[in-house]
Design a protein around this motif. Structure first.
Motif, PDB file in Angstrom:
ATOM      1  N   VAL A 166       0.425  -1.048  -0.141  1.00  0.00           N
ATOM      2  CA  VAL A 166       0.603  -0.091   0.134  1.00  0.00           C
ATOM      3  C   VAL A 166       0.401   1.084   0.096  1.00  0.00           C
ATOM      4  CG1 VAL A 166      -1.809   1.212   1.525  1.00  0.00           C
ATOM      5  CG2 VAL A 166      -1.443  -1.212   0.908  1.00  0.00           C
ATOM      6  N   LEU A 167       1.915   1.371   0.895  1.00  0.00           N
ATOM      7  CA  LEU A 167       2.488   2.937   0.551  1.00  0.00           C
ATOM      8  C   LEU A 167       3.880   2.566  -0.430  1.00  0.00           C
ATOM      9  CD1 LEU A 167       4.647   4.532   2.499  1.00  0.00           C
ATOM     10  CD2 LEU A 167       5.726   2.435   3.017  1.00  0.00           C
ATOM     11  N   VAL A 168       4.249   1.547  -0.992  1.00  0.00           N
ATOM     12  CA  VAL A 168       4.886   1.534  -2.173  1.00  0.00           C
ATOM     13  C   VAL A 168       3.779   2.081  -3.532  1.00  0.00           C
ATOM     14  CG1 VAL A 168       6.252   0.374  -4.262  1.00  0.00           C
ATOM     15  CG2 VAL A 168       6.432   0.019  -1.890  1.00  0.00           C
ATOM     16  N   LEU A 169       2.384   1.517  -4.166  1.00  0.00           N
ATOM     17  CA  LEU A 169       1.535   2.187  -4.752  1.00  0.00           C
ATOM     18  C   LEU A 169       0.879   3.829  -3.982  1.00  0.00           C
ATOM     19  CD1 LEU A 169      -0.633   1.357  -6.518  1.00  0.00           C
ATOM     20  CD2 LEU A 169      -2.983   1.023  -4.615  1.00  0.00           C
ATOM     21  N   TYR A 170       0.888   3.796  -3.318  1.00  0.00           N
ATOM     22  CA  TYR A 170       1.222   5.776  -3.267  1.00  0.00           C
ATOM     23  C   TYR A 170       1.862   5.613  -3.511  1.00  0.00           C
ATOM     24  CZ  TYR A 170       0.403  10.188  -0.586  1.00  0.00           C
ATOM     25  OH  TYR A 170       0.540  11.062   0.083  1.00  0.00           O
ATOM     26  N   LEU A 171       2.910   6.135  -3.220  1.00  0.00           N
ATOM     27  CA  LEU A 171       4.641   6.459  -3.337  1.00  0.00           C
ATOM     28  C   LEU A 171       4.766   6.370  -5.152  1.00  0.00           C
ATOM     29  CD1 LEU A 171       6.855   5.595  -0.564  1.00  0.00           C
ATOM     30  CD2 LEU A 171       5.669   8.168  -1.058  1.00  0.00           C
ATOM     31  N   LEU A 172       4.476   5.256  -5.449  1.00  0.00           N
ATOM     32  CA  LEU A 172       5.020   5.634  -7.000  1.00  0.00           C
ATOM     33  C   LEU A 172       3.479   6.218  -7.541  1.00  0.00           C
ATOM     34  CD1 LEU A 172       5.975   3.319  -9.017  1.00  0.00           C
ATOM     35  CD2 LEU A 172       3.908   1.960  -9.288  1.00  0.00           C
ATOM     36  N   THR A 173       2.755   6.355  -6.804  1.00  0.00           N
ATOM     37  CA  THR A 173       0.995   6.742  -7.784  1.00  0.00           C
ATOM     38  C   THR A 173       1.977   8.860  -7.543  1.00  0.00           C
ATOM     39  OG1 THR A 173      -0.188   5.763  -7.001  1.00  0.00           O
ATOM     40  CG2 THR A 173      -1.078   7.358  -7.460  1.00  0.00           C
ATOM     41  N   ARG A 174       2.059   9.483  -6.349  1.00  0.00           N
ATOM     42  CA  ARG A 174       2.875  10.169  -6.484  1.00  0.00           C
ATOM     43  C   ARG A 174       4.001  10.557  -7.624  1.00  0.00           C
ATOM     44  NH1 ARG A 174       1.352  13.577  -1.795  1.00  0.00           N
ATOM     45  NH2 ARG A 174       2.943  15.246  -3.298  1.00  0.00           N
ATOM     46  N   TRP A 175       4.673   9.624  -7.241  1.00  0.00           N
ATOM     47  CA  TRP A 175       5.812   9.811  -8.060  1.00  0.00           C
ATOM     48  C   TRP A 175       5.268   9.942  -9.939  1.00  0.00           C
ATOM     49  CZ3 TRP A 175       8.079   7.339 -12.303  1.00  0.00           C
ATOM     50  CH2 TRP A 175       9.251   8.052 -13.001  1.00  0.00           C
TER      51      TRP A 175
ATOM     52  N   CYS B 122      -8.727  -6.138  -3.101  1.00  0.00           N
ATOM     53  CA  CYS B 122      -7.735  -6.274  -4.222  1.00  0.00           C
ATOM     54  C   CYS B 122      -8.875  -5.337  -5.460  1.00  0.00           C
ATOM     55  CB  CYS B 122      -8.366  -8.069  -4.594  1.00  0.00           C
ATOM     56  SG  CYS B 122      -6.593  -8.705  -3.274  1.00  0.00           S
ATOM     57  N   THR B 123      -9.870  -4.671  -5.453  1.00  0.00           N
ATOM     58  CA  THR B 123     -10.256  -4.056  -6.483  1.00  0.00           C
ATOM     59  C   THR B 123      -9.862  -2.057  -6.025  1.00  0.00           C
ATOM     60  OG1 THR B 123     -12.446  -4.450  -5.628  1.00  0.00           O
ATOM     61  CG2 THR B 123     -10.826  -5.209  -8.085  1.00  0.00           C
ATOM     62  N   LEU B 124     -10.890  -2.149  -4.281  1.00  0.00           N
ATOM     63  CA  LEU B 124     -11.308  -0.926  -3.870  1.00  0.00           C
ATOM     64  C   LEU B 124      -9.750  -0.051  -3.163  1.00  0.00           C
ATOM     65  CD1 LEU B 124     -15.175  -1.752  -2.480  1.00  0.00           C
ATOM     66  CD2 LEU B 124     -14.304  -0.653  -4.236  1.00  0.00           C
ATOM     67  N   VAL B 125      -9.393  -1.327  -2.302  1.00  0.00           N
ATOM     68  CA  VAL B 125      -8.160  -0.352  -2.108  1.00  0.00           C
ATOM     69  C   VAL B 125      -7.028  -0.171  -2.469  1.00  0.00           C
ATOM     70  CG1 VAL B 125      -6.039  -1.188  -0.417  1.00  0.00           C
ATOM     71  CG2 VAL B 125      -8.455  -2.716   0.359  1.00  0.00           C
ATOM     72  N   PRO B 126      -6.764  -1.043  -3.872  1.00  0.00           N
ATOM     73  CA  PRO B 126      -5.765  -0.076  -4.709  1.00  0.00           C
ATOM     74  C   PRO B 126      -6.748   1.230  -5.520  1.00  0.00           C
ATOM     75  CG  PRO B 126      -5.821  -2.236  -5.156  1.00  0.00           C
ATOM     76  CD  PRO B 126      -6.499  -1.308  -3.734  1.00  0.00           C
ATOM     77  N   VAL B 127      -8.096   1.436  -5.906  1.00  0.00           N
ATOM     78  CA  VAL B 127      -8.360   2.828  -6.178  1.00  0.00           C
ATOM     79  C   VAL B 127      -8.536   3.614  -4.977  1.00  0.00           C
ATOM     80  CG1 VAL B 127     -10.357   3.143  -7.068  1.00  0.00           C
ATOM     81  CG2 VAL B 127      -9.850   0.925  -7.807  1.00  0.00           C
ATOM     82  N   ALA B 128      -8.679   3.325  -3.537  1.00  0.00           N
ATOM     83  CA  ALA B 128      -8.831   4.422  -2.385  1.00  0.00           C
ATOM     84  C   ALA B 128      -7.527   4.508  -2.199  1.00  0.00           C
ATOM     85  CB  ALA B 128      -9.349   3.683  -1.699  1.00  0.00           C
ATOM     86  N   VAL B 129      -6.560   4.081  -2.488  1.00  0.00           N
ATOM     87  CA  VAL B 129      -4.626   4.791  -2.051  1.00  0.00           C
ATOM     88  C   VAL B 129      -4.561   5.591  -3.635  1.00  0.00           C
ATOM     89  CG1 VAL B 129      -3.079   3.806  -2.197  1.00  0.00           C
ATOM     90  CG2 VAL B 129      -3.799   2.464  -1.093  1.00  0.00           C
ATOM     91  N   VAL B 130      -4.811   5.266  -4.506  1.00  0.00           N
ATOM     92  CA  VAL B 130      -4.390   6.305  -5.944  1.00  0.00           C
ATOM     93  C   VAL B 130      -5.473   7.552  -5.534  1.00  0.00           C
ATOM     94  CG1 VAL B 130      -4.649   5.839  -8.508  1.00  0.00           C
ATOM     95  CG2 VAL B 130      -4.053   4.417  -7.227  1.00  0.00           C
ATOM     96  N   LEU B 131      -6.997   6.984  -5.336  1.00  0.00           N
ATOM     97  CA  LEU B 131      -7.313   8.528  -5.387  1.00  0.00           C
ATOM     98  C   LEU B 131      -6.608   9.797  -4.086  1.00  0.00           C
ATOM     99  CD1 LEU B 131     -10.781   7.239  -6.090  1.00  0.00           C
ATOM    100  CD2 LEU B 131      -9.993   8.430  -7.598  1.00  0.00           C
ATOM    101  N   LEU B 132      -6.388   8.941  -3.248  1.00  0.00           N
ATOM    102  CA  LEU B 132      -5.615   9.888  -2.138  1.00  0.00           C
ATOM    103  C   LEU B 132      -4.275  10.021  -2.329  1.00  0.00           C
ATOM    104  CD1 LEU B 132      -6.566   7.349   1.302  1.00  0.00           C
ATOM    105  CD2 LEU B 132      -7.973   9.378   0.475  1.00  0.00           C
TER     106      LEU B 132
END
Length: 128
Positions: free
Chosen positions: A20-29, A100-110
Motif C-alpha cells: 500500500v505504501l509503495v502504491l501510494y509513493l509510486l502514484t505520487r511519483w 484487491c480492487t477497492l483498496v488500490p483504487v482508494a490509495v490511488v485516489l488519495l
C-alpha cells in the motif's frame, strides 16, 4: 475476550502494508513525472524525484488535524468507510476480490488528492 493487535502477526500482512505504501509513493511519483513532462521539463524523471511538497507556515495550515484540506479529510474518511464496510459485510472470495480492487483504487485516489493539493499550493505561491 479478544485483544486488539498493534502489529501484524505474519509476513503477509507486512507485505500488504508495504505494498500500500509503495502504491501510494509510486502514484505520487508518476503524477509528478507526468506533470513535469507536460510542462516541458528537460529531465522529467529528475524533476519528479526532486518534487517536494511545500512546507507551509503555521498561519496557512487548515485546522483539520493532520490533513491540509477538507478534501483530504473527506477522501480519507470515505476510503476508510468503504474498506470497513467491505470487511464487515463480506467474507471469503468476495471479500478478497473487493479488497484487491477497492483498496488500490482508494490509495490511488488519495495520492491524486494529495498531489493536486500540493500542485495547487505551488502554483498559488508562484503567483504571489
Amino acid at each position: 475476550m479478544t485483544q486488539a493487535r498493534a502489529l501484524p502477526d505474519n509476513a503477509t500482512e507486512w507485505w500488504i502494508y508495504l505494498g500500500v505504501l509503495v502504491l501510494y509513493l509510486l502514484t505520487r511519483w508518476l503524477l509528478a513525472w507526468n506533470q513535469a513532462r507536460r510542462e516541458g521539463a528537460e529531465h522529467p524523471v529528475r524533476t519528479a524525484f526532486e518534487d517536494e511538497e511545500p512546507q507551509e507556515a503555521g498561519a496557512g495550515v487548515a485546522a483539520v488535524g493532520a490533513f491540509r484540506s477538507y478534501r483530504q479529510l473527506l477522501g480519507f474518511v470515505a476510503a476508510a468507510v468503504v474498506v470497513t464496510l467491505v470487511a464487515a459485510l463480506t467474507e471469503g472470495g468476495v471479500r478478497l476480490a473487493l479488497m484487491c480492487t477497492l483498496v488500490p483504487v482508494a490509495v490511488v485516489l488519495l495520492a491524486y488528492l494529495d498531489f493536486r493539493r500540493a500542485r495547487t499550493h505551488r502554483l498559488g505561491q508562484g503567483r504571489t
